[in-house]
Design a protein around this motif. Structure first.
Motif, PDB file in Angstrom:
ATOM      1  N   SER A 284       0.849  -1.186   0.000  1.00  0.00           N
ATOM      2  CA  SER A 284       0.000   0.000   0.000  1.00  0.00           C
ATOM      3  C   SER A 284       0.890   1.243   0.000  1.00  0.00           C
ATOM      4  O   SER A 284       2.109   1.160   0.188  1.00  0.00           O
ATOM      5  N   GLU A 285       0.276   2.395  -0.174  1.00  0.00           N
ATOM      6  CA  GLU A 285       1.038   3.648  -0.168  1.00  0.00           C
ATOM      7  C   GLU A 285       1.769   3.828   1.157  1.00  0.00           C
ATOM      8  O   GLU A 285       2.952   4.183   1.196  1.00  0.00           O
TER       9      GLU A 285
ATOM     10  N   ALA B 120       8.212   7.615  -6.380  1.00  0.00           N
ATOM     11  CA  ALA B 120       8.008   8.207  -5.052  1.00  0.00           C
ATOM     12  C   ALA B 120       8.926   9.402  -4.837  1.00  0.00           C
ATOM     13  O   ALA B 120       8.515  10.436  -4.292  1.00  0.00           O
TER      14      ALA B 120
END
Length: 618
Positions: free
Chosen positions: A54-55, A470
């Motif tokens: 997940s993030e 990211a």
């Protein structure tokens, strides 16, 4: 999940938990080796992280990794050997991405712990000799520290040069400090490379990246570094017994053209821009392609009479051996700089005629290139090239749509695809991370602040995933708060997202080609900036071929801002431009032309190389 899968033939996968365990138990050698393995896995997977995170889990994973790297390098007992130093510099871009994806941003806090005080005061490094190599590894492009290059050179010349090569090879140079230091290194490095007798101890695996990435800088002399890189590469080739070829090729019914391919698959930008001219050239030449294994797909292989594959680690030697076997009349480089293959080869004479094209539109400063082929309407200042410039007709390079391409059909009677005045206007920016820089992002921010309507910038960044995405997202959104940075996605999904946008902005100074095809094919109007180099003029040339208004082509940042704000604020004018673009067939004009002119021009260049002939026919 904290493991990064490996190829089944490789050693075990990188495990973050195992790395942390080794660091905290001060098993330095094992920890360093495992870190290098993890960085290599990132490189092989283009930055992709373990699937299913997940993030929040991804952010947690990267924060742990950065903290463990910091603890390892700050430990006085951890020392970097010369061999390890070269490996770490080769992979420094991934260390930079790991730190850049976290609130750390960079590793300056670790360097401060190493030095006991900030380095660089008074031109002297406050580091022990044993920590100097660690400092260079951690001095990533986004560092806020002023690197005293001359002092570093005095301590360790090859470490100083290696650091500059690694930083110039980075794919993300976006922050103001990174961009400013790139300009400094490009002024400093050519003089220092000239003083080195060879490439020993330097990160040669990314030397081609430093060679190519200078094109994304600002200074007029940014390509000067290539002269010294070429000198050192040619010297190494000669030392390895790879010399110029002196045997003349035999006379053939069709002269043999050996095409050196850096990347050539149906979805790739080079195939989209150069496959049509090569296909047409088969009427006049026997066409052989040569590339690293996996660089050419099944569709692209059909362009050639025969395609040859090379494999590491001696791919350059294999290519030279192939040239000696084939004895080509022509060596042709659609691009030079995208891979470790073309840059060294361009320093050898392997055929009577050796040509390069503007697949990467910049001079090569290579002794083995006789001429650069440039479309006539993209040429600005010919003095930007060290090579003889041969212009191609503006309709010679015919673009090829990639698999999955679908243009937006014209919709008579519909003024605007997005009539809702309440939602923010969506501005597409299609670019690789290399094309993004502090000056362009500052311009985007000002446009967003000064436009009368709320704006969202949607950055569609090619080949940007996982940790690279990211890190880039953190940097871009800090500079442009209205930005959404999209991770790489399938081409069809990307086109669908473009259809949801209202206009596009091309990056500068290094502009777009295929990005314009993609945006205009979806009916989007946009703004670009022109300049003196080909990579600054391609956008304007395509705008004019597509009959877009001249006011959308800016000569400087001020004009660019005004044009962008005008396009954002004028809903009716924007709708009229969309209707005009779709009425003209979108990007269809770029899919038509006379690619056969390429073969005719090359044929005459070959005749000139053999003996004096009249000027090239148009």
């Amino acid at each position: 999940m904290d493991a990064m899968p490996a190829d089944p033939r490789d050693p075990p996968a990188f495990s973050l938990s195992q790395f942390e365990w080794l660091v905290h138990r001060r098993q330095h050698e094992a920890a360093g080796r495992l870190l290098l393995l993890g960085l290599r896995r990132l490189d092989e997977r283009h930055g992709a992280l373990p699937a299913g995170l997940s993030e929040d889990a991804r952010a947690h994973f990267l924060a742990r990794w950065a903290a463990a790297v910091g603890a390892l390098f700050a430990d006085p007992g951890f020392q970097v050997s010369r061999d390890g130093f070269e490996q770490f510099l080769t992979l420094q871009r991934w260390l930079a991405a790991i730190f850049g994806a976290t609130p750390f941003g960079h590793a300056d806090h670790v360097i401060a712990a190493l030095a006991g005080a900030m380095p660089g005061q008074g031109g002297a490094l406050a580091l022990s000799p044993g920590d100097l190599l660690k400092y260079c590894v951690l001095c990533v492009p986004d560092s806020e520290l002023d690197v005293p290059l001359d002092a570093l050179w005095a301590h360790d010349a090859r470490a100083a040069v290696g650091l500059c090569i690694a930083r110039l090879a980075a794919r993300q140079m976006v922050t103001p400090s990174a961009c400013a230091r790139r300009e400094t290194m490009l002024r400093w490095l050519p003089r220092k490379l000239a003083q080195l007798p060879d490439l020993r101890g330097l990160p040669t695996a990314v030397l081609h990246d430093a060679y190519m990435h200078c094109s994304y800088a600002l200074a007029a002399d940014k390509h000067d570094i290539k002269r010294e890189i070429n000198r050192l590469l040619r010297q190494r080739l000669l030392a390895d017994g790879l010399d110029d070829m002196r045997a003349h090729p035999p006379r053939r019914a069709r002269p043999l053209m050996l095409v050196v391919l850096e990347a050539f698959s149906a979805p790739h930008s080079l195939y989209r821009t150069h496959s049509s001219t090569l296909r047409a050239a088969r009427a006049r030449f026997e066409l052989h392609g040569v590339a690293m294994s996996g660089a050419v797909d099944a569709v692209a292989r059909t362009v050639f009479d025969r395609c040859h594959s090379l494999s590491p680690p001696d791919a350059v030697a294999q290519a030279v051996a192939l040239a000696r076997e084939l004895r080509p009349d022509i060596i042709y480089y659609p691009s030079i700089g995208l891979s470790p293959l073309a840059v060294p080869l361009s320093n050898l004479r392997l055929a009577p005629l050796q040509l390069a094209a503007a697949g990467h539109p910049a001079t090569t400063h290579a002794p083995g290139i006789d001429a650069m082929l440039v479309e006539e309407d993209t040429l600005g200042d010919a003095s930007c090239f060290s090579e003889r410039v041969v212009t191609l007709p503006r309709d010679c390079v015919v673009h090829v749509p990639p698999p999955g391409f679908q243009a937006r059909p014209a919709s008579p009677g519909v003024e605007s695809p997005h009539p809702d005045p309440e939602r923010p206007l969506r501005v597409a920016v299609c670019a690789t991370s290399l094309k993004l820089n502090a000056r362009f992002l500052a311009t985007c921010r000002r446009i967003g602040e000064r436009a009368s309507r709320a704006v969202q910038f949607h950055f569609f960044v090619g080949d940007c995933r996982g940790v690279a995405h990211a890190a880039l997202r953190r940097t871009v959104t800090a500079a442009v708060p209205q930005a959404h940075v999209h991770e790489s996605m399938p081409y069809e999904d990307y086109l669908a997202r473009l259809r949801g946008c209202d206009l596009f902005l091309d990056p500068f100074p290094y502009g777009n080609t295929n990005g314009i095809v993609d945006t205009v094919s979806q009916g989007l109007p946009g703004v670009c900036m022109t300049g003196r180099e080909v990579h600054e003029r391609l956008d304007a040339a395509l705008f004019r071929r597509l009959r877009l208004p001249e006011w959308l082509i800016a000569a400087d940042a001020g004009q660019y801002e005004r044009a962008a704000i005008g396009l954002i604020d004028d809903a009716r004018g924007r709708a009229a431009l969309t209707a005009m673009i779709l009425g003209n067939g979108g990007a269809d004009a770029l899919f038509q032309g006379r690619p056969e002119r390429f073969g005719l021009i090359v044929e005459h260049l070959l005749a000139q190389a053999r003996s004096a002939v009249p000027d090239i026919p148009r």
